[in-house]
Motif scaffolding. Sequence first.
Motif, mmCIF file in Angstrom:
data_model
loop_
_atom_site.group_PDB
_atom_site.id
_atom_site.type_symbol
_atom_site.label_atom_id
_atom_site.label_comp_id
_atom_site.label_asym_id
_atom_site.label_seq_id
_atom_site.Cartn_x
_atom_site.Cartn_y
_atom_site.Cartn_z
ATOM 1 N N VAL A 50 25.814 46.149 -1.403
ATOM 2 C CA VAL A 50 24.445 45.678 -1.203
ATOM 3 C C VAL A 50 24.002 44.969 -2.475
ATOM 4 O O VAL A 50 23.936 45.582 -3.544
ATOM 5 N N GLN A 51 23.737 43.684 -2.338
ATOM 6 C CA GLN A 51 23.304 42.863 -3.469
ATOM 7 C C GLN A 51 21.799 43.000 -3.659
ATOM 8 O O GLN A 51 21.049 43.047 -2.685
ATOM 9 N N PRO A 52 21.344 43.036 -4.911
ATOM 10 C CA PRO A 52 19.893 43.040 -5.134
ATOM 11 C C PRO A 52 19.287 41.678 -4.811
ATOM 12 O O PRO A 52 19.961 40.644 -4.932
ATOM 13 N N ALA A 53 18.044 41.693 -4.430
ATOM 14 C CA ALA A 53 17.306 40.451 -4.211
ATOM 15 C C ALA A 53 17.180 39.730 -5.550
ATOM 16 O O ALA A 53 17.286 40.355 -6.615
ATOM 17 N N PRO A 54 16.962 38.404 -5.546
ATOM 18 C CA PRO A 54 16.867 37.658 -6.810
ATOM 19 C C PRO A 54 15.871 38.258 -7.810
ATOM 20 O O PRO A 54 16.177 38.374 -8.996
ATOM 21 N N LEU A 55 14.680 38.652 -7.348
ATOM 22 C CA LEU A 55 13.696 39.245 -8.256
ATOM 23 C C LEU A 55 14.229 40.544 -8.856
ATOM 24 O O LEU A 55 14.108 40.774 -10.057
ATOM 25 N N GLY A 60 16.986 43.490 -13.594
ATOM 26 C CA GLY A 60 18.107 44.304 -14.047
ATOM 27 C C GLY A 60 18.869 45.060 -12.974
ATOM 28 O O GLY A 60 19.824 45.773 -13.287
ATOM 29 N N ALA A 61 18.484 44.944 -11.709
ATOM 30 C CA ALA A 61 19.201 45.641 -10.638
ATOM 31 C C ALA A 61 20.597 45.055 -10.479
ATOM 32 O O ALA A 61 20.815 43.859 -10.702
ATOM 33 N N ARG A 62 21.529 45.880 -10.124
ATOM 34 C CA ARG A 62 22.919 45.481 -9.930
ATOM 35 C C ARG A 62 23.363 45.814 -8.505
ATOM 36 O O ARG A 62 22.761 46.642 -7.836
ATOM 37 N N VAL A 78 21.716 51.440 5.763
ATOM 38 C CA VAL A 78 21.962 50.259 4.917
ATOM 39 C C VAL A 78 21.037 49.127 5.364
ATOM 40 O O VAL A 78 20.377 48.485 4.535
ATOM 41 N N ALA A 79 20.958 48.883 6.658
ATOM 42 C CA ALA A 79 20.108 47.799 7.172
ATOM 43 C C ALA A 79 18.638 48.037 6.816
ATOM 44 O O ALA A 79 17.939 47.104 6.392
ATOM 45 N N ARG A 80 18.169 49.274 6.973
ATOM 46 C CA ARG A 80 16.776 49.592 6.625
ATOM 47 C C ARG A 80 16.512 49.371 5.134
ATOM 48 O O ARG A 80 15.468 48.856 4.740
ATOM 49 N N TRP A 81 17.469 49.777 4.297
ATOM 50 C CA TRP A 81 17.302 49.633 2.854
ATOM 51 C C TRP A 81 17.207 48.157 2.461
ATOM 52 O O TRP A 81 16.351 47.762 1.677
ATOM 53 N N LEU A 89 14.333 47.372 -5.715
ATOM 54 C CA LEU A 89 13.014 47.197 -5.101
ATOM 55 C C LEU A 89 12.652 48.327 -4.140
ATOM 56 O O LEU A 89 11.473 48.533 -3.869
ATOM 57 N N ALA A 90 13.633 49.026 -3.623
ATOM 58 C CA ALA A 90 13.376 50.122 -2.682
ATOM 59 C C ALA A 90 14.387 51.239 -2.931
ATOM 60 O O ALA A 90 15.541 50.967 -3.279
ATOM 61 N N ALA A 91 13.945 52.449 -2.763
ATOM 62 C CA ALA A 91 14.848 53.590 -2.924
ATOM 63 C C ALA A 91 15.818 53.619 -1.747
ATOM 64 O O ALA A 91 15.431 53.343 -0.606
#
Length: 113
Positions: A50-55, A60-62, A78-81, A89-91
């Motif tokens: 799961v890739q982090p969104a650009p923001l 610093g998210a990986r 996974v889809a919900r996250w 951005l979300a737990a």
Amino acid sequence: MTVCRGCCCGTRRKHPDVDHDRQLDVLRTAGAVQVSECLNACDRSNVVVVQPAPLARLLGARPVWLGGVLDDAAVSAVARWVTAGGPGLAAPPDQLTGLRFAAPRWGRSTPES
């Protein structure tokens, strides 16, 4: 998201009771999905990165590597996250607890299970 579907992840040979096409359909409802031949983590199949969104990446998210994404609950989690924002951005949902693992080191061979 990147989903492994080549060498053993996503194959009926390794996981005959899993509807791999349906999994991809569910994940695609949450966002873009790239299908990879092999992510070099065969002992953890089915693997989803799961890739982090650009923001989130700027903050610093990986990428988060998940293994054993085999049942409907895990795929839906996974889809919900991803829909909620994903890494940074979300737990992650509780259903993903225990599925996270460190990315494999490239060039190291991972035995097929």
